[in-house]
Design an enzyme around this catalytic site. Structure first.
Site, PDB file in Angstrom:
ATOM      1  CG  HIS A   9      -1.608  -1.316   1.466  1.00  0.00           C
ATOM      2  ND1 HIS A   9      -1.094  -2.355   2.411  1.00  0.00           N
ATOM      3  CD2 HIS A   9      -2.723  -1.634   0.878  1.00  0.00           C
ATOM      4  CE1 HIS A   9      -2.053  -3.339   2.331  1.00  0.00           C
ATOM      5  NE2 HIS A   9      -2.819  -3.085   1.298  1.00  0.00           N
ATOM      6  NE  ARG A  29      -9.034  17.713   4.685  1.00  0.00           N
ATOM      7  CZ  ARG A  29      -9.995  16.732   5.093  1.00  0.00           C
ATOM      8  NH1 ARG A  29      -9.590  15.859   6.250  1.00  0.00           N
ATOM      9  NH2 ARG A  29     -11.273  16.604   4.802  1.00  0.00           N
ATOM     10  NE  ARG A  48      -4.715  -1.122  -2.767  1.00  0.00           N
ATOM     11  CZ  ARG A  48      -5.587  -1.834  -2.651  1.00  0.00           C
ATOM     12  NH1 ARG A  48      -6.840  -1.501  -2.986  1.00  0.00           N
ATOM     13  NH2 ARG A  48      -5.358  -3.008  -2.792  1.00  0.00           N
ATOM     14  CD  GLU A 184     -12.521   9.655  14.658  1.00  0.00           C
ATOM     15  OE1 GLU A 184     -11.376   9.684  13.987  1.00  0.00           O
ATOM     16  OE2 GLU A 184     -12.748   8.692  15.091  1.00  0.00           O
ATOM     17  CB  SER A 208     -17.002  19.014   8.747  1.00  0.00           C
ATOM     18  OG  SER A 208     -17.232  17.609   9.134  1.00  0.00           O
ATOM     19  CG  ASP A 209     -21.260  16.856  10.100  1.00  0.00           C
ATOM     20  OD1 ASP A 209     -22.038  15.997  10.794  1.00  0.00           O
ATOM     21  OD2 ASP A 209     -20.307  16.547   9.546  1.00  0.00           O
TER      22      ASP A 209
END
Length: 237
Positions: A9, A29, A48, A184, A208-209
């Site tokens: 990976h 980001r 990936r 999260e 974020s919300d």
């Protein structure tokens, strides 16, 4: 340390991975942070599409890499970074949903501890419950940096859930009653892996919300607008 090591990976191709790394969920980001804040940065991973970069910030070597969403993805990348590439300080910089009324959109949260509905920790075969906590050293330094910048932060327990779309519309109610600050999806795997390997980890989040008010930020804002969180994390290097 420059290494020829690689995993399925992460393939650095000779580019150094620093001992301190920032871990946003979104690889774009990570790209934004490298382009905006780092000097002389080089890409160390594209496998990936999970972009990773190493550069310098105020003369100190630092890396940044996306991790994807959920404990399974964070578990893979954080394990490899720690156990294959020798990373010592892992700082998740992500977004979260606020669960308390005194927390507002764009506020910054430090995850002192994380509760979870994930079974990620079953692999360690412990005969009871185990408290998943951040590195006190990183947490203390992060709070000092925030204070020096005059930035208000919330510090406390967060929830790391592996479920984004829950079949139970009231799933968050009891967590909220226990004072959980936000929800999260990645800190559980990060904290487990860091604790087991005895390295440092800290989860720094931007709201974020909001699960109570229903307020939300845009996708563009989630990618680029959370500079307060990024600046605190970068100073930790």
């Amino acid at each position: 340390m420059i290494t020829t090591k690689e995993t399925p990976h992460i393939k650095p191709n000779g580019v150094e991975i620093a001992e301190t790394i920032l871990l946003p969920g979104d690889p774009l980001r990570a790209k934004f942070i490298a382009e905006t804040f780092l000097e002389d940065y080089q890409c160390f991973n594209e496998v990936r599409g999970m972009l990773g970069y190493t550069g310098t910030f105020k003369g100190k070597k630092i890396s940044v890499m996306g991790t994807g969403m959920g404990p399974a993805s964070m578990g893979i990348y954080s394990w490899e970074l720690i156990n294959v590439f020798g990373v010592k300080n892992l700082i998740r910089i992500g977004t979260c949903g606020a669960m308390q009324e005194d927390i507002e959109l764009y506020d910054v949260i430090f995850g002192m501890g994380t509760a979870t509905d994930s079974n990620y920790g079953h692999q360690f075969k412990l005969p009871g419950q185990f408290p998943l906590t951040a590195s006190f050293d990183l947490l203390q330094k992060a709070k000092k940096i925030a204070d020096e910048k005059g930035q208000k932060v919330h510090i406390g327990n967060i929830l790391s859930s592996e479920i984004f779309y829950s079949a139970d519309p009231n799933a968050m109610d009891n967590w909220r009653k226990m004072g959980i600050l936000s929800v999260e999806m990645e800190s559980v795997a990060l904290y487990w892996n860091a604790i087991q390997a005895r390295v440092n980890a800290l989860c720094i989040l931007t709201v974020s919300d909001h699960l109570i008010t229903g307020e939300k930020t845009t996708t563009e804002e989630r990618q680029k607008a959370f500079t307060k969180m990024m600046e605190i994390a970068l100073e930790l290097a």
